[in-house]
Design a protein around this motif. Structure first.
Motif, PDB file in Angstrom:
ATOM      1  N   ARG A   1      34.054  58.102  25.780  1.00 55.02           N
ATOM      2  CA  ARG A   1      33.158  57.279  24.952  1.00 55.02           C
ATOM      3  C   ARG A   1      31.733  57.817  25.010  1.00 55.02           C
ATOM      4  NH1 ARG A   1      31.047  51.892  26.140  1.00 55.02           N
ATOM      5  NH2 ARG A   1      30.103  51.247  24.174  1.00 55.02           N
TER       6      ARG A   1
ATOM      7  N   SER B   1      21.368  47.074  19.310  1.00 56.29           N
ATOM      8  CA  SER B   1      21.861  46.787  20.655  1.00 56.29           C
ATOM      9  C   SER B   1      23.046  47.707  20.966  1.00 56.29           C
ATOM     10  CB  SER B   1      22.292  45.327  20.712  1.00 56.29           C
ATOM     11  OG  SER B   1      22.813  45.045  21.968  1.00 56.29           O
TER      12      SER B   1
ATOM     13  N   THR C   1      19.927  53.625  28.374  1.00 61.69           N
ATOM     14  CA  THR C   1      20.575  54.807  28.947  1.00 61.69           C
ATOM     15  C   THR C   1      19.576  55.954  29.050  1.00 61.69           C
ATOM     16  OG1 THR C   1      22.689  54.108  28.043  1.00 61.69           O
ATOM     17  CG2 THR C   1      22.482  56.438  28.613  1.00 61.69           C
TER      18      THR C   1
ATOM     19  N   HIS D   1      13.268  46.719  22.778  1.00 60.91           N
ATOM     20  CA  HIS D   1      14.392  45.908  22.314  1.00 60.91           C
ATOM     21  C   HIS D   1      13.943  45.002  21.172  1.00 60.91           C
ATOM     22  CE1 HIS D   1      16.905  47.229  25.669  1.00 60.91           C
ATOM     23  NE2 HIS D   1      15.762  47.257  26.322  1.00 60.91           N
TER      24      HIS D   1
HETATM   25  P1  ATP Z   1      20.288  46.740  24.293  1.00 64.41           P
HETATM   26  O1  ATP Z   1      19.208  46.819  23.262  1.00 64.41           O
HETATM   27  O2  ATP Z   1      21.322  45.746  23.933  1.00 64.41           O
HETATM   28  O3  ATP Z   1      19.795  46.580  25.706  1.00 64.41           O
HETATM   29  P2  ATP Z   1      20.713  49.632  24.639  1.00 64.41           P
HETATM   30  O4  ATP Z   1      20.462  50.397  23.396  1.00 64.41           O
HETATM   31  O5  ATP Z   1      19.655  49.671  25.681  1.00 64.41           O
HETATM   32  O6  ATP Z   1      21.105  48.142  24.254  1.00 64.41           O
HETATM   33  P3  ATP Z   1      22.425  50.806  26.652  1.00 64.41           P
HETATM   34  O7  ATP Z   1      22.186  49.836  27.740  1.00 64.41           O
HETATM   35  O8  ATP Z   1      21.789  52.131  26.786  1.00 64.41           O
HETATM   36  O9  ATP Z   1      22.092  50.169  25.235  1.00 64.41           O
HETATM   37  O10 ATP Z   1      24.001  50.976  26.521  1.00 64.41           O
HETATM   38  C1  ATP Z   1      24.586  51.904  25.600  1.00 64.41           C
HETATM   39  C2  ATP Z   1      26.102  51.824  25.698  1.00 64.41           C
HETATM   40  O11 ATP Z   1      26.517  52.291  26.974  1.00 64.41           O
HETATM   41  C3  ATP Z   1      26.647  50.409  25.572  1.00 64.41           C
HETATM   42  O12 ATP Z   1      27.751  50.446  24.721  1.00 64.41           O
HETATM   43  C4  ATP Z   1      27.069  50.033  26.966  1.00 64.41           C
HETATM   44  O13 ATP Z   1      28.221  49.246  26.939  1.00 64.41           O
HETATM   45  C5  ATP Z   1      27.357  51.362  27.624  1.00 64.41           C
HETATM   46  N1  ATP Z   1      27.000  51.332  29.059  1.00 64.41           N
HETATM   47  C6  ATP Z   1      25.811  50.983  29.577  1.00 64.41           C
HETATM   48  N2  ATP Z   1      25.807  51.091  30.921  1.00 64.41           N
HETATM   49  C7  ATP Z   1      27.058  51.509  31.258  1.00 64.41           C
HETATM   50  C8  ATP Z   1      27.706  51.813  32.513  1.00 64.41           C
HETATM   51  N3  ATP Z   1      27.056  51.703  33.670  1.00 64.41           N
HETATM   52  N4  ATP Z   1      28.989  52.211  32.472  1.00 64.41           N
HETATM   53  C9  ATP Z   1      29.646  52.323  31.298  1.00 64.41           C
HETATM   54  N5  ATP Z   1      29.104  52.062  30.086  1.00 64.41           N
HETATM   55  C10 ATP Z   1      27.828  51.654  30.059  1.00 64.41           C
END
Ligand code: ATP
Length: 306
Positions: free
Chosen positions: A67, A89, A95, A247
């Motif tokens: 993924r 989101s 990440t 966010h």
């Molecule tokens: P939001 O605005 O909702 O906080 P974001 O853009 O910051 O979202 P991330 O937290 O970077 O998103 O997550 C990106 C993807 O990676 C998501 O689909 C999440 O489920 C997945 N993900 C995040 N952390 C992990 C982890 N520790 N292990 C596996 N998958 C993860």
């Protein structure tokens, strides 16, 4: 029975103490989101920060191999400038901040600070160079002074107070019966989301890192609190290389560049006005957010009239 119940009470007490200590440690690891799988390379040297330029070069990353989360992301945060990452989101915004701290290693590409690949430098020096104002600050079960001084343990009382003033939490602390000696955290005074964020800002002011990462709160603060916090954040980020994980969109208007992340790729990039004019994804997100804010305001006004 008496003889038995005393030790049992004592065991209960010890158990609670241990559990609290475990919670503290867990929270600390949560805060850092640490997976202890990344190690220093043999002969790793300390990071040498010249002016603090951050570069992502064709970064590919997946938490698990089937993924992919980032599929070739490239951008640069020039020294002293501010770049904001926005996107739906789950797009991978947080990440990116974890990768800059090297909590995980990327599968392809490179992340550099002043030209040095972050995999080649010691993690200690890397983390010392980056200040983080997280979404939700975990407080230690200790005094508020301790929690602020954590940014730089050698800081004097005056410096702690100065940082608190700059973060606009000085007056609040002064009004507490025990002032800077007030116990906070799970066992002490519970602080609101905005107050905790200000503690984090004060910490960062003390740490004075060359690179700053702001992970904006997902939960909405009320408008005036948000504006005050924004003012403190602007102050901390002035002249520092800053990466904002946004966010919500209110904080990105003045960013030098906005990067719109979608499905693991950069979908749009530019300044606020350019992106609005382009009438694309960013403009759509902006419109939606403005409608949501207006709806909230209308609701609040209606409630006040009741
Ligand atoms: P939001 O605005 O909702 O906080 P974001 O853009 O910051 O979202 P991330 O937290 O970077 O998103 O997550 C990106 C993807 O990676 C998501 O689909 C999440 O489920 C997945 N993900 C995040 N952390 C992990 C982890 N520790 N292990 C596996 N998958 C993860």
């Amino acid at each position: 029975l008496m003889q038995l119940s005393v030790p049992l009470n004592f065991i209960g007490f010890i158990y609670r103490e241990i559990r609290q200590a475990m919670t503290d440690i867990e929270q600390m690891f949560d805060l850092l989101d640490v997976k202890e799988e990344v190690t220093d390379r043999e002969g790793a040297q300390p990071l040498l920060v010249a002016d603090g330029k951050v570069t992502f070069e064709d970064v590919h990353f997946a938490y698990d191999s089937n993924r992919p989360i980032l599929k070739g992301v490239s951008f640069e945060v020039p020294a002293g400038k501010t770049v904001a990452i926005v996107g739906p989101s789950g797009a991978g915004k947080s990440t990116i901040s974890r990768l800059l701290f090297r909590f995980y290693d990327i599968q392809e590409g490179a992340i550099r600070i002043d030209g040095q690949d972050i995999r080649d430098v010691t993690q200690e020096s890397l983390r010392a160079a980056i200040g983080m104002v997280p979404q939700d600050t975990v407080l230690f079960n200790d005094t508020i002074a301790y929690n602020i001084r954590y940014g730089r343990p050698s800081a004097s009382e005056e410096e702690v107070a100065q940082a608190a003033d700059l973060a606009q939490i000085g007056d609040f602390i002064a009004r507490l019966p025990d002032g800077y000696k007030t116990m906070v955290g799970e066992r002490g005074l519970k602080l609101s989301g905005g107050e905790k964020q200000r503690v984090a800002i004060a910490r960062t002011i003390l740490k004075a890192p060359p690179i700053l990462m702001l992970d904006e709160a997902t939960s909405a603060l009320d408008t005036s609190t948000e504006q005050e916090i924004q003012a403190s954040l602007d102050l901390v980020s002035r002249g520092r290389t800053t990466l904002v994980i946004a966010h919500r969109l209110s904080t990105v208007i003045s960013a030098d560049e906005i990067i719109v992340l979608q499905d693991g790729r950069i979908a749009e990039r530019g300044r606020h006005s350019d992106l609005l004019a382009a009438r694309g994804l960013y403009a759509a997100m902006w419109d939606r957010q403005r409608e949501a804010t207006e709806a909230e305001e209308t609701l609040r006004r209606a409630q006040q009239e009741d």
